[in-house]
Design a protein around this motif. Sequence first.
Motif, PDB file in Angstrom:
ATOM      1  N   UNK A  47     -19.879  -2.778  -5.981  1.00  0.00           N
ATOM      2  CA  UNK A  47     -19.340  -2.766  -4.620  1.00  0.00           C
ATOM      3  C   UNK A  47     -18.368  -3.922  -4.416  1.00  0.00           C
ATOM      4  N   UNK A  48     -18.714  -5.095  -4.980  1.00  0.00           N
ATOM      5  CA  UNK A  48     -17.812  -6.247  -4.872  1.00  0.00           C
ATOM      6  C   UNK A  48     -16.508  -5.988  -5.612  1.00  0.00           C
ATOM      7  N   UNK A  49     -16.604  -5.339  -6.785  1.00  0.00           N
ATOM      8  CA  UNK A  49     -15.402  -4.975  -7.538  1.00  0.00           C
ATOM      9  C   UNK A  49     -14.532  -4.026  -6.715  1.00  0.00           C
ATOM     10  N   UNK A  50     -15.162  -3.032  -6.103  1.00  0.00           N
ATOM     11  CA  UNK A  50     -14.431  -2.069  -5.290  1.00  0.00           C
ATOM     12  C   UNK A  50     -13.738  -2.753  -4.116  1.00  0.00           C
ATOM     13  N   UNK A  51     -14.426  -3.696  -3.490  1.00  0.00           N
ATOM     14  CA  UNK A  51     -13.828  -4.426  -2.368  1.00  0.00           C
ATOM     15  C   UNK A  51     -12.611  -5.222  -2.824  1.00  0.00           C
ATOM     16  N   UNK A  52     -12.728  -5.869  -3.987  1.00  0.00           N
ATOM     17  CA  UNK A  52     -11.615  -6.662  -4.513  1.00  0.00           C
ATOM     18  C   UNK A  52     -10.406  -5.785  -4.801  1.00  0.00           C
ATOM     19  N   UNK A  53     -10.635  -4.661  -5.482  1.00  0.00           N
ATOM     20  CA  UNK A  53      -9.535  -3.765  -5.823  1.00  0.00           C
ATOM     21  C   UNK A  53      -8.922  -3.138  -4.573  1.00  0.00           C
ATOM     22  N   UNK A  54      -9.757  -2.796  -3.595  1.00  0.00           N
ATOM     23  CA  UNK A  54      -9.254  -2.220  -2.352  1.00  0.00           C
ATOM     24  C   UNK A  54      -8.360  -3.217  -1.623  1.00  0.00           C
ATOM     25  N   UNK A  55      -8.789  -4.473  -1.578  1.00  0.00           N
ATOM     26  CA  UNK A  55      -8.006  -5.513  -0.925  1.00  0.00           C
ATOM     27  C   UNK A  55      -6.663  -5.697  -1.632  1.00  0.00           C
ATOM     28  N   UNK A  56      -6.695  -5.767  -2.961  1.00  0.00           N
ATOM     29  CA  UNK A  56      -5.462  -5.969  -3.721  1.00  0.00           C
ATOM     30  C   UNK A  56      -4.502  -4.793  -3.550  1.00  0.00           C
ATOM     31  N   UNK A  57      -5.039  -3.560  -3.618  1.00  0.00           N
ATOM     32  CA  UNK A  57      -4.173  -2.393  -3.494  1.00  0.00           C
ATOM     33  C   UNK A  57      -3.638  -2.236  -2.081  1.00  0.00           C
ATOM     34  N   UNK A  58      -4.347  -2.748  -1.086  1.00  0.00           N
ATOM     35  CA  UNK A  58      -3.849  -2.690   0.286  1.00  0.00           C
ATOM     36  C   UNK A  58      -2.568  -3.508   0.419  1.00  0.00           C
ATOM     37  N   UNK A  59      -2.551  -4.699  -0.175  1.00  0.00           N
ATOM     38  CA  UNK A  59      -1.344  -5.528  -0.152  1.00  0.00           C
ATOM     39  C   UNK A  59      -0.208  -4.830  -0.894  1.00  0.00           C
ATOM     40  N   UNK A  60      -0.500  -4.415  -2.117  1.00  0.00           N
ATOM     41  CA  UNK A  60       0.522  -3.780  -2.938  1.00  0.00           C
ATOM     42  C   UNK A  60       1.023  -2.483  -2.316  1.00  0.00           C
ATOM     43  N   UNK A  61       0.086  -1.662  -1.825  1.00  0.00           N
ATOM     44  CA  UNK A  61       0.456  -0.363  -1.273  1.00  0.00           C
ATOM     45  C   UNK A  61       1.368  -0.487  -0.065  1.00  0.00           C
ATOM     46  N   UNK A  62       1.084  -1.437   0.801  1.00  0.00           N
ATOM     47  CA  UNK A  62       1.911  -1.619   1.993  1.00  0.00           C
ATOM     48  C   UNK A  62       3.337  -1.995   1.609  1.00  0.00           C
ATOM     49  N   UNK A  63       3.491  -2.926   0.675  1.00  0.00           N
ATOM     50  CA  UNK A  63       4.826  -3.326   0.238  1.00  0.00           C
ATOM     51  C   UNK A  63       5.541  -2.196  -0.494  1.00  0.00           C
ATOM     52  N   UNK A  64       4.815  -1.475  -1.336  1.00  0.00           N
ATOM     53  CA  UNK A  64       5.443  -0.399  -2.106  1.00  0.00           C
ATOM     54  C   UNK A  64       5.950   0.730  -1.212  1.00  0.00           C
ATOM     55  N   UNK A  65       5.148   1.080  -0.219  1.00  0.00           N
ATOM     56  CA  UNK A  65       5.554   2.174   0.665  1.00  0.00           C
ATOM     57  C   UNK A  65       6.835   1.851   1.422  1.00  0.00           C
ATOM     58  N   UNK A  66       7.062   0.570   1.712  1.00  0.00           N
ATOM     59  CA  UNK A  66       8.227   0.192   2.513  1.00  0.00           C
ATOM     60  C   UNK A  66       9.350  -0.422   1.695  1.00  0.00           C
ATOM     61  N   UNK A  67       9.191  -0.514   0.387  1.00  0.00           N
ATOM     62  CA  UNK A  67      10.217  -1.132  -0.451  1.00  0.00           C
ATOM     63  C   UNK A  67      11.562  -0.437  -0.249  1.00  0.00           C
ATOM     64  N   UNK A  68      12.608  -1.229  -0.031  1.00  0.00           N
ATOM     65  CA  UNK A  68      13.947  -0.694   0.167  1.00  0.00           C
ATOM     66  C   UNK A  68      14.296  -0.374   1.600  1.00  0.00           C
ATOM     67  N   UNK A  69      13.328  -0.518   2.520  1.00  0.00           N
ATOM     68  CA  UNK A  69      13.601  -0.212   3.923  1.00  0.00           C
ATOM     69  C   UNK A  69      14.568  -1.244   4.501  1.00  0.00           C
ATOM     70  N   UNK A  70      15.650  -0.776   5.152  1.00  0.00           N
ATOM     71  CA  UNK A  70      16.650  -1.679   5.730  1.00  0.00           C
ATOM     72  C   UNK A  70      16.969  -1.315   7.186  1.00  0.00           C
TER      73      UNK A  70
END
Length: 269
Positions: A47-70
């Motif tokens: 569960x701790x591993x899942x929480x860590x990965x979820x937190x990391x992917x939340x940061x990455x996912x937010x930036x990736x979805x908006x990459x290139x937005x101007x």
Amino acid sequence: MARAMKAGGHTLVQLLVAMTLASLLLGAFATVHGRVRQAVSRVESLAAVQDTLTQAMAYLGNDLRQAGYVGLVGDSERLAGVAGPEDPVSLPVTNDCGINFSLRLDRPVEAMDAGYDLDCSPAAPPQPGTDVLILRRLAGKPTRAEKGRLQAGLSLGGGTLFIDDAPADSAEIRDLVTSVYYVATSRSGGESSLRRKTLVRGPRLLDEEVATGITDLQIQFGIDLDGDTWPAGANAYVNPGDARLSEPGTRILAVRVWLRESWCPVRKG
């Protein structure tokens, strides 16, 4: 009366048998209890591993979805101030990772394959063999002009990057967002972590920890090789540094991200 008392008692053999059975039951209970504790510890660790990965992917996912937005301008070519490494520096950024590194909105998604090769010092030694992901965009929400922050003044006709003084014709203002994700080892011998350099007030790149326990970051780009405008799709997935990424007309349509988390069973006394 003596016979009645004898009939209601227990023989020594019976007591020994009862004690033996009780010992066996207690031993079985202790074994089952130990296994249950191990299972619970394993579940807690996962569960701790899942929480860590979820937190990391939340940061990455937010930036990736908006990459290139101007924003309103729709295209970085209509945004004055975007500059490359060969251009003069007109908007300096403290601790920037290269000449005009944070200004390159024309390169919204980049990566480095199996190594950290940037002109900015990491907070801790980079984990060998891990990739580096670089994302650039404008913030999703308009804001006000703020002293010391690298921002863009936008209108339907175009826009301008600025620090401190917004263009008079700006219909909206958005912060410039530059992110550099990498995995760093620990200086003190602890766990490695996913870290991010991000553009803050100054303007400067601030190095911060995203998630502890991440040991690996790997990136692949899905690229369009045939130039179809509709429907566009990735024809191949390549590693950063692949020669096809620099060929004219190649477009990055998707990004694959792998994260690995270090996991050890929870130890309990």
